[in-house]
Design a protein around this motif. Structure first.
Motif, mmCIF file in Angstrom:
data_model
loop_
_atom_site.group_PDB
_atom_site.id
_atom_site.type_symbol
_atom_site.label_atom_id
_atom_site.label_comp_id
_atom_site.label_asym_id
_atom_site.label_seq_id
_atom_site.Cartn_x
_atom_site.Cartn_y
_atom_site.Cartn_z
ATOM 1 N N GLY A 176 -43.238 141.923 -0.616
ATOM 2 C CA GLY A 176 -43.947 141.048 0.306
ATOM 3 C C GLY A 176 -45.374 141.509 0.551
ATOM 4 O O GLY A 176 -46.305 140.697 0.573
ATOM 5 N N ARG A 177 -45.545 142.814 0.716
ATOM 6 C CA ARG A 177 -46.889 143.357 0.914
ATOM 7 C C ARG A 177 -47.744 143.156 -0.331
ATOM 8 O O ARG A 177 -48.929 142.828 -0.238
ATOM 9 C CB ARG A 177 -46.802 144.838 1.265
ATOM 10 C CG ARG A 177 -46.146 145.131 2.600
ATOM 11 C CD ARG A 177 -46.030 146.615 2.841
ATOM 12 N NE ARG A 177 -47.342 147.278 2.772
ATOM 13 C CZ ARG A 177 -47.503 148.598 2.846
ATOM 14 N NH1 ARG A 177 -46.442 149.394 2.998
ATOM 15 N NH2 ARG A 177 -48.710 149.117 2.777
ATOM 16 N N THR A 178 -47.131 143.354 -1.494
ATOM 17 C CA THR A 178 -47.872 143.169 -2.741
ATOM 18 C C THR A 178 -48.277 141.715 -2.927
ATOM 19 O O THR A 178 -49.402 141.412 -3.352
ATOM 20 C CB THR A 178 -47.012 143.632 -3.931
ATOM 21 O OG1 THR A 178 -46.644 145.008 -3.745
ATOM 22 C CG2 THR A 178 -47.769 143.499 -5.242
ATOM 23 N N THR A 179 -47.374 140.795 -2.601
ATOM 24 C CA THR A 179 -47.671 139.368 -2.724
ATOM 25 C C THR A 179 -48.791 138.962 -1.774
ATOM 26 O O THR A 179 -49.701 138.208 -2.147
ATOM 27 C CB THR A 179 -46.409 138.533 -2.437
ATOM 28 O OG1 THR A 179 -45.356 138.941 -3.319
ATOM 29 C CG2 THR A 179 -46.686 137.058 -2.647
ATOM 30 N N ALA A 180 -48.744 139.466 -0.542
ATOM 31 C CA ALA A 180 -49.799 139.159 0.427
ATOM 32 C C ALA A 180 -51.151 139.684 -0.059
ATOM 33 O O ALA A 180 -52.180 139.004 0.070
ATOM 34 C CB ALA A 180 -49.450 139.767 1.779
ATOM 35 N N ALA A 181 -51.147 140.873 -0.643
ATOM 36 C CA ALA A 181 -52.403 141.441 -1.162
ATOM 37 C C ALA A 181 -52.931 140.618 -2.324
ATOM 38 O O ALA A 181 -54.148 140.447 -2.483
ATOM 39 C CB ALA A 181 -52.174 142.887 -1.590
ATOM 40 N N ALA A 182 -52.016 140.094 -3.153
ATOM 41 C CA ALA A 182 -52.441 139.294 -4.304
ATOM 42 C C ALA A 182 -53.075 137.975 -3.873
ATOM 43 O O ALA A 182 -53.994 137.464 -4.510
ATOM 44 C CB ALA A 182 -51.249 139.029 -5.220
ATOM 45 N N TRP A 183 -52.598 137.416 -2.760
ATOM 46 C CA TRP A 183 -53.105 136.123 -2.311
ATOM 47 C C TRP A 183 -54.404 136.220 -1.523
ATOM 48 O O TRP A 183 -55.173 135.265 -1.469
ATOM 49 C CB TRP A 183 -52.039 135.424 -1.465
ATOM 50 C CG TRP A 183 -51.020 134.718 -2.312
ATOM 51 C CD1 TRP A 183 -49.859 135.231 -2.786
ATOM 52 C CD2 TRP A 183 -51.107 133.384 -2.815
ATOM 53 N NE1 TRP A 183 -49.199 134.299 -3.555
ATOM 54 C CE2 TRP A 183 -49.939 133.148 -3.589
ATOM 55 C CE3 TRP A 183 -52.039 132.355 -2.685
ATOM 56 C CZ2 TRP A 183 -49.691 131.944 -4.225
ATOM 57 C CZ3 TRP A 183 -51.785 131.136 -3.315
ATOM 58 C CH2 TRP A 183 -50.631 130.943 -4.075
ATOM 59 N N ARG A 184 -54.649 137.373 -0.924
ATOM 60 C CA ARG A 184 -55.840 137.462 -0.087
ATOM 61 C C ARG A 184 -56.976 138.286 -0.704
ATOM 62 O O ARG A 184 -58.076 138.301 -0.163
ATOM 63 C CB ARG A 184 -55.495 138.076 1.258
ATOM 64 C CG ARG A 184 -55.129 139.537 1.221
ATOM 65 C CD ARG A 184 -55.049 140.135 2.621
ATOM 66 N NE ARG A 184 -54.678 141.530 2.592
ATOM 67 C CZ ARG A 184 -53.455 141.996 2.787
ATOM 68 N NH1 ARG A 184 -52.477 141.139 3.034
ATOM 69 N NH2 ARG A 184 -53.194 143.284 2.735
ATOM 70 N N GLY A 185 -56.718 138.952 -1.806
ATOM 71 C CA GLY A 185 -57.742 139.822 -2.386
ATOM 72 C C GLY A 185 -57.901 139.627 -3.874
ATOM 73 O O GLY A 185 -57.224 138.820 -4.513
ATOM 74 N N ARG A 186 -58.825 140.406 -4.423
ATOM 75 C CA ARG A 186 -59.080 140.332 -5.847
ATOM 76 C C ARG A 186 -58.068 141.194 -6.603
ATOM 77 O O ARG A 186 -57.342 142.004 -6.009
ATOM 78 C CB ARG A 186 -60.502 140.811 -6.153
ATOM 79 C CG ARG A 186 -60.766 142.253 -5.795
ATOM 80 C CD ARG A 186 -62.208 142.625 -6.029
ATOM 81 N NE ARG A 186 -62.467 144.030 -5.730
ATOM 82 C CZ ARG A 186 -62.285 145.007 -6.596
ATOM 83 N NH1 ARG A 186 -61.830 144.731 -7.817
ATOM 84 N NH2 ARG A 186 -62.534 146.270 -6.266
ATOM 85 N N LEU A 187 -58.042 141.037 -7.909
ATOM 86 C CA LEU A 187 -57.084 141.742 -8.756
ATOM 87 C C LEU A 187 -57.594 143.151 -9.018
ATOM 88 O O LEU A 187 -58.225 143.420 -10.034
ATOM 89 C CB LEU A 187 -56.874 140.970 -10.058
ATOM 90 C CG LEU A 187 -55.732 141.430 -10.969
ATOM 91 C CD1 LEU A 187 -54.411 141.422 -10.227
ATOM 92 C CD2 LEU A 187 -55.651 140.514 -12.187
ATOM 93 N N SER A 188 -57.320 144.063 -8.117
ATOM 94 C CA SER A 188 -57.796 145.433 -8.224
ATOM 95 C C SER A 188 -56.797 146.279 -9.015
ATOM 96 O O SER A 188 -55.660 145.871 -9.280
ATOM 97 C CB SER A 188 -57.990 146.036 -6.837
ATOM 98 O OG SER A 188 -56.751 146.077 -6.144
ATOM 99 N N GLU A 189 -57.230 147.481 -9.381
ATOM 100 C CA GLU A 189 -56.350 148.399 -10.097
ATOM 101 C C GLU A 189 -55.178 148.823 -9.220
ATOM 102 O O GLU A 189 -54.066 149.023 -9.708
ATOM 103 C CB GLU A 189 -57.139 149.626 -10.554
ATOM 104 C CG GLU A 189 -58.157 149.349 -11.641
ATOM 105 C CD GLU A 189 -57.514 148.791 -12.899
ATOM 106 O OE1 GLU A 189 -56.403 149.265 -13.254
ATOM 107 O OE2 GLU A 189 -58.097 147.894 -13.519
ATOM 108 N N ARG A 190 -55.435 148.965 -7.939
ATOM 109 C CA ARG A 190 -54.357 149.322 -7.016
ATOM 110 C C ARG A 190 -53.301 148.231 -6.961
ATOM 111 O O ARG A 190 -52.095 148.525 -6.921
ATOM 112 C CB ARG A 190 -54.940 149.571 -5.627
ATOM 113 C CG ARG A 190 -53.906 150.004 -4.603
ATOM 114 C CD ARG A 190 -54.570 150.332 -3.275
ATOM 115 N NE ARG A 190 -53.595 150.776 -2.293
ATOM 116 C CZ ARG A 190 -53.893 151.139 -1.065
ATOM 117 N NH1 ARG A 190 -55.163 151.135 -0.666
ATOM 118 N NH2 ARG A 190 -52.940 151.518 -0.224
#
Length: 232
Positions: A176-190
């Motif tokens: 869930g945290r990873t999905t939220a990060a994918a939707w609100r941010g750019r595709l970073s290495e992290r």
């Protein structure tokens, strides 16, 4: 004992493949000279090593439970639990979740942000469907009188499926945290690393579930018996 050996033999090739992919088996002390300008394998991430250790601990935990299951089922008071049909649908949901996460992993590697988001959402939805289906299977069994304290086989079924379900829920929290990060941010290495770790974890849970299902359904014992007869 046969069941635990079967479980460990199924996990060993996966663990060796993962170690080889991470370069853990390399021998840098045998290398001579320094070659600059040539692409090489990326250094092993501490997060990947940590996940590998964590999966080894989980595998050992399930191996111990499976060993206890194999010993206890030899007792005369053992009564097998009829597996609800919904378990097969649940298995399909977990398989689809693993496939979706692998697709998200590939999308992250290729830089396809939209495919990554879709893959993560699909993995989350199918994983939730798996957990819901497991709860429904419990409800069907308890409704038919297969209570936790009625028989040792019942207790083992609830414990094995319950522990596996808890690990799926833990993975869902990270997903869930990873999905939220994918939707609100750019595709970073992290973010790419987080998606990769989720995919590895999901593949592991799928393998563990298939082994548990084969043991609960009695396939593992039949397979071991056939191998024993062939060898003798």
């Amino acid at each position: 004992m046969s069941s635990i050996l079967l479980f460990l033999s199924a996990l060993l090739p996966i663990g060796m493949w993962w170690l080889l992919r991470q370069g853990v088996m390399s021998k840098p002390w045998l290398e001579q000279g320094v070659v600059e300008g040539l692409p090489g394998p990326p250094p092993t991430s501490a997060a990947k090593v940590g996940l590998g250790v964590f999966l080894a601990v989980i595998g050992s935990l399930f191996a111990l439970f499976i060993s206890a299951y194999a010993v206890r089922m030899q007792m005369p008071d053992w009564r097998d639990v009829p597996l609800p049909n919904i378990l097969w649908l649940n298995s399909g949901m977990l398989l689809l979740s693993s496939i979706a996460l692998q697709g998200a992993r590939n999308a992250a590697r290729d830089g396809d942000a939209m495919a990554l988001k879709i893959g993560l959402l699909a993995a989350g939805v199918t994983a939730l469907a798996f957990v819901s289906g497991q709860l429904l299977a419990w409800r069907q069994l308890t409704g038919n009188g297969y209570l936790l304290t009625s028989n040792s086989a019942n207790a083992f079924f609830y414990v094995l499926t319950g522990i596996h379900g808890l690990h799926v829920l833990g993975g869902l929290a990270v997903l869930g945290r990873t999905t939220a990060a994918a939707w609100r941010g750019r595709l970073s290495e992290r973010l790419k690393l987080s998606v990769e770790l989720c995919a590895i974890y999901w593949h592991f849970l799928l393998v563990v579930w298939l082994i548990l299902l084969s043991i609960l359904a009695g396939w593992a014992g039949s397979f071991v018996e056939i191998c024993r007869q062939l060898l003798t």
